[in-house]
Design a protein around this motif. Sequence first.
Motif, PDB file in Angstrom:
ATOM      1  N   LEU A 184      20.427  38.077  63.689  1.00  0.00           N
ATOM      2  CA  LEU A 184      21.294  39.124  63.428  1.00  0.00           C
ATOM      3  C   LEU A 184      21.336  39.198  61.522  1.00  0.00           C
ATOM      4  N   ALA A 185      20.874  38.269  60.928  1.00  0.00           N
ATOM      5  CA  ALA A 185      20.921  37.917  59.652  1.00  0.00           C
ATOM      6  C   ALA A 185      20.437  39.208  58.829  1.00  0.00           C
ATOM      7  N   PRO A 186      19.419  39.852  59.143  1.00  0.00           N
ATOM      8  CA  PRO A 186      18.900  41.032  58.289  1.00  0.00           C
ATOM      9  C   PRO A 186      20.140  42.432  58.220  1.00  0.00           C
ATOM     10  N   MET A 187      20.638  42.242  59.744  1.00  0.00           N
ATOM     11  CA  MET A 187      21.425  43.231  59.928  1.00  0.00           C
ATOM     12  C   MET A 187      22.812  43.181  59.216  1.00  0.00           C
ATOM     13  N   MET A 188      23.053  41.683  59.159  1.00  0.00           N
ATOM     14  CA  MET A 188      24.374  41.547  59.013  1.00  0.00           C
ATOM     15  C   MET A 188      24.737  40.987  57.811  1.00  0.00           C
ATOM     16  N   GLN A 189      23.889  41.302  56.635  1.00  0.00           N
ATOM     17  CA  GLN A 189      23.899  40.952  55.340  1.00  0.00           C
ATOM     18  C   GLN A 189      25.436  41.270  54.811  1.00  0.00           C
ATOM     19  N   PRO A 190      25.968  40.393  54.030  1.00  0.00           N
ATOM     20  CA  PRO A 190      27.218  40.629  53.355  1.00  0.00           C
ATOM     21  C   PRO A 190      27.308  41.868  52.320  1.00  0.00           C
ATOM     22  N   GLU A 191      26.230  42.069  51.857  1.00  0.00           N
ATOM     23  CA  GLU A 191      25.658  43.329  51.143  1.00  0.00           C
ATOM     24  C   GLU A 191      26.337  44.776  51.751  1.00  0.00           C
ATOM     25  N   PHE A 192      26.268  44.907  52.787  1.00  0.00           N
ATOM     26  CA  PHE A 192      26.752  46.021  53.690  1.00  0.00           C
ATOM     27  C   PHE A 192      27.985  46.139  53.297  1.00  0.00           C
ATOM     28  N   VAL A 193      28.815  45.139  53.369  1.00  0.00           N
ATOM     29  CA  VAL A 193      30.257  45.274  53.313  1.00  0.00           C
ATOM     30  C   VAL A 193      30.408  45.384  51.737  1.00  0.00           C
ATOM     31  N   SER A 194      29.687  44.664  50.711  1.00  0.00           N
ATOM     32  CA  SER A 194      30.020  44.778  49.212  1.00  0.00           C
ATOM     33  C   SER A 194      29.724  46.199  48.935  1.00  0.00           C
ATOM     34  N   ALA A 195      28.972  47.080  49.636  1.00  0.00           N
ATOM     35  CA  ALA A 195      28.847  48.622  48.930  1.00  0.00           C
ATOM     36  C   ALA A 195      30.338  49.297  49.083  1.00  0.00           C
ATOM     37  N   MET A 196      30.903  48.894  50.261  1.00  0.00           N
ATOM     38  CA  MET A 196      32.402  49.598  50.575  1.00  0.00           C
ATOM     39  C   MET A 196      33.275  49.050  49.391  1.00  0.00           C
ATOM     40  N   VAL A 197      33.208  47.707  49.115  1.00  0.00           N
ATOM     41  CA  VAL A 197      34.078  46.870  48.297  1.00  0.00           C
ATOM     42  C   VAL A 197      33.906  47.651  46.831  1.00  0.00           C
ATOM     43  N   ALA A 198      32.482  47.823  46.475  1.00  0.00           N
ATOM     44  CA  ALA A 198      32.274  48.381  45.256  1.00  0.00           C
ATOM     45  C   ALA A 198      33.099  49.752  44.899  1.00  0.00           C
ATOM     46  N   PHE A 199      32.700  50.475  45.922  1.00  0.00           N
ATOM     47  CA  PHE A 199      33.131  52.051  45.978  1.00  0.00           C
ATOM     48  C   PHE A 199      34.771  51.793  45.900  1.00  0.00           C
ATOM     49  N   LEU A 200      35.456  51.135  46.652  1.00  0.00           N
ATOM     50  CA  LEU A 200      36.869  50.787  46.556  1.00  0.00           C
ATOM     51  C   LEU A 200      37.468  50.202  45.295  1.00  0.00           C
ATOM     52  N   CYS A 201      36.646  49.722  44.557  1.00  0.00           N
ATOM     53  CA  CYS A 201      36.887  49.190  43.139  1.00  0.00           C
ATOM     54  C   CYS A 201      36.527  49.962  41.930  1.00  0.00           C
ATOM     55  N   SER A 202      35.927  50.879  42.185  1.00  0.00           N
ATOM     56  CA  SER A 202      35.326  51.806  41.088  1.00  0.00           C
ATOM     57  C   SER A 202      36.255  52.634  40.432  1.00  0.00           C
ATOM     58  N   ASP A 203      35.826  53.157  39.181  1.00  0.00           N
ATOM     59  CA  ASP A 203      36.850  54.010  38.401  1.00  0.00           C
ATOM     60  C   ASP A 203      36.805  55.448  39.399  1.00  0.00           C
ATOM     61  N   GLU A 204      35.959  56.091  40.115  1.00  0.00           N
ATOM     62  CA  GLU A 204      36.110  56.959  40.669  1.00  0.00           C
ATOM     63  C   GLU A 204      36.843  57.038  41.980  1.00  0.00           C
ATOM     64  N   CYS A 205      37.147  55.915  42.352  1.00  0.00           N
ATOM     65  CA  CYS A 205      38.084  55.862  43.667  1.00  0.00           C
ATOM     66  C   CYS A 205      39.287  56.213  43.255  1.00  0.00           C
ATOM     67  N   ASP A 206      40.037  57.104  44.164  1.00  0.00           N
ATOM     68  CA  ASP A 206      41.394  57.414  44.122  1.00  0.00           C
ATOM     69  C   ASP A 206      42.151  57.096  45.397  1.00  0.00           C
ATOM     70  N   LEU A 207      41.659  56.305  46.104  1.00  0.00           N
ATOM     71  CA  LEU A 207      42.136  56.109  47.564  1.00  0.00           C
ATOM     72  C   LEU A 207      42.989  54.818  47.285  1.00  0.00           C
ATOM     73  N   SER A 208      44.226  54.836  48.323  1.00  0.00           N
ATOM     74  CA  SER A 208      44.952  53.471  48.116  1.00  0.00           C
ATOM     75  C   SER A 208      45.533  53.439  49.554  1.00  0.00           C
ATOM     76  N   GLY A 209      45.576  52.542  50.056  1.00  0.00           N
ATOM     77  CA  GLY A 209      46.163  52.145  51.461  1.00  0.00           C
ATOM     78  C   GLY A 209      45.614  52.295  52.558  1.00  0.00           C
ATOM     79  N   GLN A 210      44.028  52.313  52.296  1.00  0.00           N
ATOM     80  CA  GLN A 210      42.860  52.484  53.392  1.00  0.00           C
ATOM     81  C   GLN A 210      42.512  51.021  53.911  1.00  0.00           C
ATOM     82  N   ILE A 211      42.305  51.192  55.296  1.00  0.00           N
ATOM     83  CA  ILE A 211      41.999  49.973  55.902  1.00  0.00           C
ATOM     84  C   ILE A 211      40.509  50.563  56.441  1.00  0.00           C
TER      85      ILE A 211
END
Length: 308
Positions: free
Chosen positions: A210-237
Amino acid sequence: MSVSFDNRVAVVTGAGSGLGRAHAQVLAARGVKVVVNDLGGNTAGEGGSTRAADDVVKSIVDAGGEAVANYDSVASLEGGQNIVKTAIDNFGGVDIVINNAGNVRDKSFAKMDLDNFTAIMDVHLMGAVYVTKAAWPLMLENKFGRVVMTSSSAGLFGSHGHTNYGSAKISLIGFMNALIQEGSKKNVLVNSIAPMALTRMTEEVMSPKLAPMMQPEFVSAMVAFLCSDECDLSGQIVECGMGYYSKVQIVEGAGVLLGGGEVPSPEEVQANWGAISDMSEAKTYRHAGQVIRSVFNKMKEEGVLSKQ
Ligand code: NAI
């Protein structure tokens, strides 16, 4: 649409391997200066070495990014303070905190030594509390902050042998839900992820195929968005991994008023379980005060409030 970081500094805890390493590398590739925190122990959180954090810092610097290592455990007030101090001393502040450090001590509750319960709470919950506590005043003052909690479906939905881990992971949602009330007006936003990735923590229960499908980078894409200057979301899971991204929400049904202003009998409660558990009109609330207000409104509508 863009995801950008204007001269930002991030602290990523547990960034010496797995998801944290990927978050640190993805942010650094976009110009974020990163504190790579990791105590370098095993998956139970035992032992320690500077190697894990140093290797990640080297990978970032070799790729042209900026990063510095920190080896403190998140599981103490001093550790949390020192991690944030590393960001201030090296990069002049802290804008982003990714609470990612984690350990596992799985066992059925009947067999679990409670030291292994508190060891998990100390790292996942209190670790996030200590690091966030040290960064929070600076973020409020700067009117910019992005905090990400790393929760888990094991806490959101339950998992055998994970009473300690599940308790810690759902506690982070409670921590976030209260924090968002205090940070939102100052552009200090807090969100949570429930990741799925093949790392050393999950390699025993997941096939290496499953390694190619389950690379941590798939998760990091969401984390990067949530940490960005443009993100205005709060309290999301957000449940995320393998290219799958989905919001998770706590909702409450429309409910039913029983007893007409008098305390209902347990039999009346039993007889009405169908209506109590009807989720067809379920909705979420932005804060706890809205729940009680909604009950008062229902009481008014049904003429129960006027009887009090
Ligand atoms: P990992 O074991 O590769 O990474 C965890 C890192 O945290 C390690 O480098 C470890 O040394 C560090 N760490 C542990 N205790 C620490 C402490 N007290 N202070 C500083 N660093 C410490 O595991 P993985 O999978 O990357 O886990 C990252 C986070 O994601 C954890 O919070 C984990 O519970 C969570 N998670 C992971 C899932 C997955 O599918 N891999 C699923 C759900 C949650």
